[in-house]
Each structure stands twice: as structure tokens, then as C-alpha cells.
Motif scaffolding. Structure first.
Motif, PDB file in Angstrom:
ATOM      1  N   VAL A 283      -8.365   6.558 -41.205  1.00 35.52           N
ATOM      2  CA  VAL A 283      -7.979   7.970 -41.229  1.00 35.52           C
ATOM      3  C   VAL A 283      -8.914   8.783 -40.341  1.00 35.52           C
ATOM      4  O   VAL A 283     -10.024   8.360 -40.031  1.00 35.52           O
ATOM      5  CB  VAL A 283      -8.021   8.554 -42.666  1.00 35.52           C
ATOM      6  N   PRO A 284      -8.469   9.982 -39.964  1.00 37.73           N
ATOM      7  CA  PRO A 284      -9.375  10.877 -39.250  1.00 37.73           C
ATOM      8  C   PRO A 284     -10.373  11.497 -40.222  1.00 37.73           C
ATOM      9  O   PRO A 284     -10.085  11.621 -41.417  1.00 37.73           O
ATOM     10  CB  PRO A 284      -8.439  11.948 -38.667  1.00 37.73           C
TER      11      PRO A 284
ATOM     12  N   PRO B  97     -14.020  15.320 -34.168  1.00 38.79           N
ATOM     13  CA  PRO B  97     -13.273  14.355 -34.981  1.00 38.79           C
ATOM     14  C   PRO B  97     -13.903  12.963 -34.941  1.00 38.79           C
ATOM     15  O   PRO B  97     -14.515  12.566 -33.954  1.00 38.79           O
ATOM     16  CB  PRO B  97     -11.883  14.342 -34.342  1.00 38.79           C
ATOM     17  N   LEU B  98     -13.737  12.249 -36.043  1.00 38.95           N
ATOM     18  CA  LEU B  98     -14.160  10.858 -36.160  1.00 38.95           C
ATOM     19  C   LEU B  98     -12.946  10.031 -36.573  1.00 38.95           C
ATOM     20  O   LEU B  98     -12.020  10.546 -37.191  1.00 38.95           O
ATOM     21  CB  LEU B  98     -15.228  10.709 -37.244  1.00 38.95           C
ATOM     22  N   SER B  99     -12.969   8.765 -36.243  1.00 34.45           N
ATOM     23  CA  SER B  99     -11.997   7.812 -36.767  1.00 34.45           C
ATOM     24  C   SER B  99     -12.764   6.880 -37.690  1.00 34.45           C
ATOM     25  O   SER B  99     -13.694   6.200 -37.252  1.00 34.45           O
ATOM     26  CB  SER B  99     -11.360   6.998 -35.639  1.00 34.45           C
ATOM     27  N   ILE B 100     -12.401   6.882 -38.971  1.00 40.18           N
ATOM     28  CA  ILE B 100     -13.134   6.062 -39.929  1.00 40.18           C
ATOM     29  C   ILE B 100     -12.213   5.028 -40.569  1.00 40.18           C
ATOM     30  O   ILE B 100     -10.997   5.211 -40.631  1.00 40.18           O
ATOM     31  CB  ILE B 100     -13.817   6.910 -41.024  1.00 40.18           C
ATOM     32  N   ALA B 101     -12.816   3.948 -41.026  1.00 46.18           N
ATOM     33  CA  ALA B 101     -12.113   2.912 -41.782  1.00 46.18           C
ATOM     34  C   ALA B 101     -12.893   2.745 -43.078  1.00 46.18           C
ATOM     35  O   ALA B 101     -14.124   2.747 -43.071  1.00 46.18           O
ATOM     36  CB  ALA B 101     -12.088   1.601 -41.004  1.00 46.18           C
ATOM     37  N   PHE B 102     -12.168   2.648 -44.202  1.00 46.38           N
ATOM     38  CA  PHE B 102     -12.888   2.532 -45.468  1.00 46.38           C
ATOM     39  C   PHE B 102     -12.084   1.793 -46.523  1.00 46.38           C
ATOM     40  O   PHE B 102     -10.867   1.665 -46.423  1.00 46.38           O
ATOM     41  CB  PHE B 102     -13.309   3.910 -45.991  1.00 46.38           C
ATOM     42  N   THR B 103     -12.803   1.301 -47.525  1.00 53.18           N
ATOM     43  CA  THR B 103     -12.197   0.743 -48.726  1.00 53.18           C
ATOM     44  C   THR B 103     -12.684   1.587 -49.896  1.00 53.18           C
ATOM     45  O   THR B 103     -13.729   2.237 -49.806  1.00 53.18           O
ATOM     46  CB  THR B 103     -12.607  -0.733 -48.945  1.00 53.18           C
ATOM     47  N   VAL B 104     -11.896   1.576 -50.972  1.00 56.54           N
ATOM     48  CA  VAL B 104     -12.278   2.337 -52.155  1.00 56.54           C
ATOM     49  C   VAL B 104     -12.345   1.423 -53.367  1.00 56.54           C
ATOM     50  O   VAL B 104     -11.674   0.393 -53.419  1.00 56.54           O
ATOM     51  CB  VAL B 104     -11.311   3.510 -52.448  1.00 56.54           C
ATOM     52  N   ALA B 105     -13.161   1.830 -54.327  1.00 60.30           N
ATOM     53  CA  ALA B 105     -13.268   1.118 -55.598  1.00 60.30           C
ATOM     54  C   ALA B 105     -13.445   2.166 -56.692  1.00 60.30           C
ATOM     55  O   ALA B 105     -13.967   3.254 -56.439  1.00 60.30           O
ATOM     56  CB  ALA B 105     -14.460   0.168 -55.582  1.00 60.30           C
TER      57      ALA B 105
END
Length: 142
Positions: free
Chosen positions: A84-85, A93-101
Motif C-alpha cells: 500500500v502507499p 509518498p512511500l510504497s510499503i509492504a507489510f504483514t499483520v498479526a
């Protein structure tokens, strides 16, 4: 054996951002990598809303999903990497990748959400430039 691992040190030294938010969406943990990626110091981020780093046009969708997750205790993103941005403190702006818990109390109620975040802005820009170059080369050949 995990008893010998210093988890506070782990969160501090890991290269990815570790952000924890409480049930209301306030930031309760912001590690040094979060500061490096987003530009906000720990003291600037703690207690703040995630709107700090979420672009305005993404906020409604984010909060709809966040509150649903807090209510149901379920997320469809547990193992998926989300791309997501995001926003840097300086506004770019940044482009990030993440996981959630999800974190739970002993009574099994949701207490917090953890996001493990990686900055992929440079990689995203490189891929976009490569796609553009491929298109230029394909058009040249026709």
C-alpha cells in the motif's frame, strides 16, 4: 529455546518497522526502523493515530478494516503481504509492504494489532522504470 531471546532487543534491532496499535488505533510501539522509514520519532508517534502515515484517500478503507478486525478478532491478511502507499513525515509518498498479526488478552479479546513493515519505495520505482523501458523497446520494434 525462546526463553533466552530478549524480545525487546529483537524489536529494537530488526531492520523492518514494527508498529503496534491498540484497539482504538493508537500507536503503542514504534521501533527504530519505523523511525528510519517514516521519519517520525518514537515520541512523535506514540499515542498517535495511524493517520500519521496513511495517505488521506486510503484512511476510510483502512479504518473500516481495522475496526472490523478489532470487532471480529479476524483478519484476512494474517499471512498475506499487503502493498500500500504510505506517507513520510516530510510528506513524500512511500510504497510499503507489510504483514499483520493480532494480539489477544488471556480472555481472548483483541488487544492490539502488530504490523511488520518494509519500505519498498526504491524497488517499486525500479520496477516501474523497467516496465516503462520495456514498453518503449516494444513500441520501437513495431
Amino acid at each position: 529455546m525462546h526463553a533466552s531471546i530478549d524480545f525487546e532487543q529483537l524489536v529494537t534491532v530488526v531492520g523492518d518497522a514494527v508498529v503496534v496499535c491498540d484497539a482504538g488505533g493508537a500507536i503503542t510501539l514504534w521501533n527504530p526502523a519505523s523511525e528510519r522509514i517514516f521519519g517520525f520519532t518514537e515520541s512523535e508517534a506514540l499515542g498517535q493515530s495511524l493517520d500519521l502515515i496513511i495517505p488521506e484517500r486510503q484512511r476510510q478503507r483502512h479504518w473500516d478494516g481495522y475496526h472490523k478486525t478489532m470487532h471480529t478478532g479476524e483478519t484476512r491478511y494474517g499471512h498475506d503481504i499487503l502493498r500500500v502507499p504510505a506517507l513520510h513525515k516530510e510528506g513524500h509518498p512511500l510504497s510499503i509492504a507489510f504483514t499483520v498479526a493480532i494480539l489477544y488478552s488471556p480472555e481472548k479479546t483483541v488487544t492490539a494489532i502488530v504490523a511488520i513493515i518494509r519500505d519498498e519505495t526504491a524497488r517499486f520505482s525500479e520496477e516501474r522504470a523497467l516496465r516503462k523501458r520495456i514498453t518503449e523497446l516494444e513500441n520501437k520494434g513495431s
